[in-house]
Design a protein around this motif. Structure first.
Motif, short mmCIF file in Angstrom:
data_model
loop_
_atom_site.label_atom_id
_atom_site.label_comp_id
_atom_site.label_asym_id
_atom_site.label_seq_id
_atom_site.Cartn_x
_atom_site.Cartn_y
_atom_site.Cartn_z
N VAL A 37 56.90 -9.69 17.67
CA VAL A 37 57.51 -9.51 16.35
C VAL A 37 58.72 -10.44 16.20
O VAL A 37 58.86 -11.15 15.20
N ALA A 38 59.58 -10.47 17.21
CA ALA A 38 60.80 -11.29 17.15
C ALA A 38 60.44 -12.77 16.98
O ALA A 38 61.02 -13.47 16.14
N GLU A 39 59.46 -13.23 17.74
CA GLU A 39 59.07 -14.64 17.70
C GLU A 39 58.55 -15.01 16.32
O GLU A 39 58.91 -16.06 15.76
N LYS A 67 64.65 4.75 6.26
CA LYS A 67 65.62 3.98 7.05
C LYS A 67 65.10 2.63 7.52
O LYS A 67 65.74 1.98 8.33
N ARG A 68 63.94 2.22 7.04
CA ARG A 68 63.39 0.92 7.42
C ARG A 68 63.21 0.76 8.92
O ARG A 68 63.55 -0.29 9.49
N VAL A 69 62.72 1.81 9.57
CA VAL A 69 62.43 1.72 10.99
C VAL A 69 60.92 1.79 11.19
O VAL A 69 60.28 2.73 10.70
N LEU A 70 60.37 0.80 11.88
CA LEU A 70 58.94 0.81 12.20
C LEU A 70 58.78 1.08 13.69
O LEU A 70 59.59 0.63 14.50
N THR A 80 49.68 -7.88 13.70
CA THR A 80 49.24 -7.15 12.51
C THR A 80 50.43 -6.51 11.79
O THR A 80 50.52 -6.56 10.56
N MET A 81 51.34 -5.92 12.54
CA MET A 81 52.53 -5.33 11.91
C MET A 81 53.34 -6.41 11.20
O MET A 81 53.85 -6.22 10.10
N TYR A 82 53.44 -7.57 11.85
CA TYR A 82 54.16 -8.68 11.23
C TYR A 82 53.48 -9.09 9.92
O TYR A 82 54.13 -9.17 8.88
N GLU A 83 52.18 -9.32 9.97
CA GLU A 83 51.46 -9.79 8.79
C GLU A 83 51.46 -8.78 7.64
O GLU A 83 51.65 -9.15 6.50
#
Ligand code: FAD
Ligand code: NA
Length: 388
Positions: free
Chosen positions: A18-20, A346-349, A371-374
């Motif tokens: 995710v970070a990348e 709270k925008r936490v995934l 997938t979470m990123y996309e």
């Protein structure tokens, strides 16, 4: 220091993927927090100091995938060797090929079988119990492969893995127990398989190596979360039950203990993994790490072996494998509801192995992070709106 656009809790494969993506594709600043003193989560490895042999600190990690997208993605960060995983088993002082295949059957029964003869033998021996009627793990296994093979290769090993007699384990613990009626003993049958050429830590370090990514180690999220900007979106890959203060109870995990030893021999067991199927041998298997990288220039007079022991995790142990009892699943349902609310408010995934209480292979953790990123993170930054 400018405040981050995204906080990622956990620097394992899920968090780093995710970070990348966010750092390189969206040019956003990411703060990665990990409570451990190193990046990489459970895939982390380091050279054993006396021999230089790379040891996977949290258990042996074999990379394999049939997912084209994941394979393309990971090849940006590392090359892979052509290592193919194979496992053997010792039972009553004899060595066998695994997973149970034609060689195992010939070795165990001490004569040659054609594929057809072996099939007939297993069909006859497994006829003792009807799979649909199996009341526990033992009966289920016998119904699938017959009693002799079960007693040699499954009973003792499973009992040690679970510290529970297989007659007291639910039948559902094993879904299938495939027997291969060929001599193929490759452990994985994925399209791609190999080990990172210069090791897991080099791979993981390259994923985090970007000016938009700051990694803060030795930092527990729960100790610093009040100091973080309250509206910053967060991807949490730590334990979901802990995040919610165990409000629905603790989820059950199995853990492993590792006993590492340097031996004054060039080769201890001739292969990377040897299972020990006997009940009275306390460990489940021995890894000999030099064999993961036969291409490397390792010392020829020393080797590193790691004995693995399995048990139920207590509070404070590393959680490794979800136990997933009916009770655990009910708790998880409740945590999922709380997580959905937390995402909206709270925008936490929540993601990864600990954040979803799911065993994920590395390629699955990476695939699920992509997938979470996309689907959620990129649209959130590109179009605004909510994260859930
Ligand atoms: P993790 O790697 O567990 O990373 C989570 C990170 O979050 C950790 O670094 C942890 O320190 C951090 N964290 C947790 N709580 C907090 C907190 N409160 N504050 C800050 N940081 C926190 N996969 C394969 O593909 N092949 C294999 O052969 C294989 N073997 C495995 C063997 C074992 C024993 C285990 C347990 C797993 C194995 N896996 C294997 C799976 C692989 O380890 C996972 O796919 C991978 O670790 C998942 O990455 P993750 O980021 O979800 O979780
Ligand atoms: Na049967």
């Amino acid at each position: 220091q400018a405040s981050p656009d995204l906080v990622v809790v956990g620097s394992g494969f899920f968090g780093l993927t995710v970070a990348e993506r966010v750092a390189t594709q969206l040019d956003k600043r990411v703060l990665v927090i990990d409570r451990r003193s190193h990046i990489g989560g459970n895939a982390y490895s380091e050279p054993e100091p006396e021999t230089g042999i790379e040891v996977h600190v949290y258990g042996a990690h074999l990379f394999h995938t049939s997912n084209e997208r994941v394979w393309q993605y990971v090849n940006q960060f590392t090359e892979f060797t052509n290592y193919q995983h194979r496992v053997f088993s010792i039972y009553q002082d004899k060595t066998y090929s695994l997973p149970i295949n034609l060689a195992t059957i010939c070795q165990y029964f001490g004569k040659s079988f054609s594929p057809e003869q072996a099939r007939a033998l297993v069909a006859e021996q497994s006829g003792e119990i009807d799979t649909a009627e199996a009341a526990n793990l033992e009966e289920k296994a016998i119904s699938l492969i017959g009693r002799p093979l079960y007693e040699a290769f499954i009973r003792g090993y499973t009992k040690k893995q679970w510290q529970t007699d297989p007659t007291d384990l639910p039948a559902a613990v094993i879904a299938r127990l495939p027997v291969r009626y060929t001599f193929d003993n490759r452990y994985f049958n994925d399209t791609y398989e190999g080990l990172p050429k210069d090791g897991y830590t080099a791979w993981l370090t390259r994923m985090a190596d970007h000016p938009n990514i700051e990694v803060r180690l030795d930092t527990d999220y729960f100790d610093v979360r009040d100091e973080l900007p309250s509206d910053v979106p967060t991807v949490f890959t730590g334990p979901i039950d802990k995040y919610f203060g165990y409000e629905a109870g603790e989820l059950g995990w199995r853990t492993l203990d590792f006993e590492t030893e340097v031996l004054p021999v060039g080769d201890f067991q001739g292969t990377s993994v040897m299972n020990y199927a006997d009940e009275d041998v306390p460990f489940t298997r021995i890894h000999e790490f030099r064999h993961f990288h036969p291409e490397r220039d390792y010392p020829t007079d020393k080797t590193v072996v790691v004995r693995e022991y399995s048990r139920f995790a207590q509070t404070g142990d590393e959680p490794y494998y979800p136990i997933n009892t009916a009770e655990d699943r009910a708790k998880l349902e409740r945590y999922r509801e709380l997580a959905a609310k937390e995402a909206a408010e709270k925008r936490v995934l929540f993601g990864g192995r600990l954040g979803t209480y799911k065993y994920l292979d590395m390629h699955m953790a990476i695939g699920s992070a992509l997938t979470m990123y996309e689907n959620r993170i990129r649209p959130f930054f590109a179009e605004g709106g909510s994260l859930d």
